[in-house]
Design a protein around this motif. Structure first.
Motif, PDB file in Angstrom:
ATOM      1  N   ASP A  63       1.140  -1.246   0.526  1.00  0.00           N
ATOM      2  CA  ASP A  63       0.009   0.273  -0.027  1.00  0.00           C
ATOM      3  C   ASP A  63       0.868   1.249   0.149  1.00  0.00           C
ATOM      4  O   ASP A  63       0.752   2.426  -0.980  1.00  0.00           O
ATOM      5  N   GLN A  64       2.166   1.249   0.862  1.00  0.00           N
ATOM      6  CA  GLN A  64       2.461   2.580   0.653  1.00  0.00           C
ATOM      7  C   GLN A  64       3.579   3.570  -0.573  1.00  0.00           C
ATOM      8  O   GLN A  64       3.474   4.002  -0.480  1.00  0.00           O
ATOM      9  N   ALA A  67      -0.557   2.957  -3.187  1.00  0.00           N
ATOM     10  CA  ALA A  67      -1.521   4.306  -2.510  1.00  0.00           C
ATOM     11  C   ALA A  67      -1.305   5.795  -3.887  1.00  0.00           C
ATOM     12  O   ALA A  67      -1.695   6.735  -4.601  1.00  0.00           O
ATOM     13  N   GLU A  71      -3.135   7.721  -6.937  1.00  0.00           N
ATOM     14  CA  GLU A  71      -3.319   9.216  -6.754  1.00  0.00           C
ATOM     15  C   GLU A  71      -2.504   9.397  -8.066  1.00  0.00           C
ATOM     16  O   GLU A  71      -3.334  10.401  -8.212  1.00  0.00           O
ATOM     17  N   LYS A  90      -4.343  -1.113   6.906  1.00  0.00           N
ATOM     18  CA  LYS A  90      -3.781  -0.185   5.812  1.00  0.00           C
ATOM     19  C   LYS A  90      -5.367  -1.330   4.497  1.00  0.00           C
ATOM     20  O   LYS A  90      -5.477   0.353   3.756  1.00  0.00           O
ATOM     21  N   ARG A  92      -8.387   0.301   4.733  1.00  0.00           N
ATOM     22  CA  ARG A  92      -9.325   1.868   4.560  1.00  0.00           C
ATOM     23  C   ARG A  92      -8.413   2.746   3.536  1.00  0.00           C
ATOM     24  O   ARG A  92      -9.467   2.883   2.194  1.00  0.00           O
ATOM     25  N   SER A  93      -7.218   2.170   3.843  1.00  0.00           N
ATOM     26  CA  SER A  93      -5.997   3.386   2.617  1.00  0.00           C
ATOM     27  C   SER A  93      -6.021   2.368   0.735  1.00  0.00           C
ATOM     28  O   SER A  93      -6.527   2.918  -0.156  1.00  0.00           O
ATOM     29  N   GLN A  96      -9.439   2.918  -0.765  1.00  0.00           N
ATOM     30  CA  GLN A  96      -9.350   4.460  -1.357  1.00  0.00           C
ATOM     31  C   GLN A  96      -9.184   4.189  -3.817  1.00  0.00           C
ATOM     32  O   GLN A  96      -9.987   4.927  -4.587  1.00  0.00           O
TER      33      GLN A  96
END
Length: 240
Positions: A63-64, A67, A71, A90, A92-93, A96
């Motif tokens: 995720d890091q 994300a 974006e 992780k 919730r992220s 997205q």
């Protein structure tokens, strides 16, 4: 940039040839297999080049990394797959940007994903990761994934969860256990589990299997999606 574009275009063409040949060898149509390019550790600029080259399905496992990349590429029509082991903190992220989470392997994760999907107003496709190296007494495999005996319970949990859609099954060719070094047999076994799953969940028809080194075996077994990273993007050069 031009050199990188040429490199990616050549690699992508070679992978496409491999998939097409694998399909032809077993009488499948090329359209039956979707290529997902695994862009982990590579920059958003590579994702943009791949999009220019026609790629629409990309995958990440951290995720890091994912994300900010998602974006940065939010203006592109891409389908994002999360394929790594996912910790609940992780979720919730990931909710997205991920259109699919291919590494669902426990009910607690299903619950967390459902809550996050509802909060974001998105529907997330879920694939159950099957650990073919997990013994009957083991809940999960060393690289994540539910043991074969846990597929049915987990599928029912996903199917009943608001905001989630049961897409099918995923596996990684095991490094240990009875299928170590035998990817075709591992993928054949996954197809058996897929057939059983579809008996109760007809729409759960995705089978994600096969990577750069074993995509031919996955296609031969009947996989609908292959996840290819190194063969498209190459070995990442050292930084600094």
């Amino acid at each position: 940039m031009t050199d990188r574009r040429t490199e990616l275009a050549d690699n992508l063409a070679a992978v496409e040839e491999r998939i097409a040949a694998a399909c032809a060898a077993v009488g499948r149509e090329r359209a039956e297999v979707t290529l997902i390019v695994v862009t982990k550790t590579y920059p958003a600029s590579d994702v943009r080049i791949l999009h220019e080259l026609g790629v629409r399905q990309v995958a990440e496992n951290r995720d890091q990394d994912a994300a900010p990349k998602a974006e940065a590429c939010a203006d592109l029509d891409l389908t994002w797959h999360f394929v790594g082991q996912l910790q609940t903190n992780k979720v919730r992220s990931v909710a997205q940007y991920a259109d699919f989470v291919q590494s669902v392997d426990r009910v607690r994760l299903v619950t967390a994903l459902s809550g996050a999907a509802e909060r974001t107003g998105r529907e997330i496709g879920c694939l159950i990761q099957v650990a073919l190296d997990a013994g009957e007494g083991a809940a999960r495999g060393e690289r994540g994934g539910v043991s074969p005996g846990g597929i049915e319970e987990l599928a029912a949990a996903v199917a009943a969860a608001p905001g989630l859609r049961l897409g099918g099954l995923m596996t990684v060719a095991p490094l240990a256990g009875p299928y170590a070094g035998r990817p075709r047999e591992a993928f054949d076994r996954l197809m058996e589990f897929s057939s059983r799953l579809r008996a109760g969940h007809p729409a759960a028809n995705m089978v994600s299997a096969g990577m750069s080194t074993d995509l031919e075996e996955a296609v031969a077994a009947g996989a609908t999606h292959v996840r290819v990273g190194t063969a498209v993007l190459g070995v990442r050069p050292r930084l600094g």
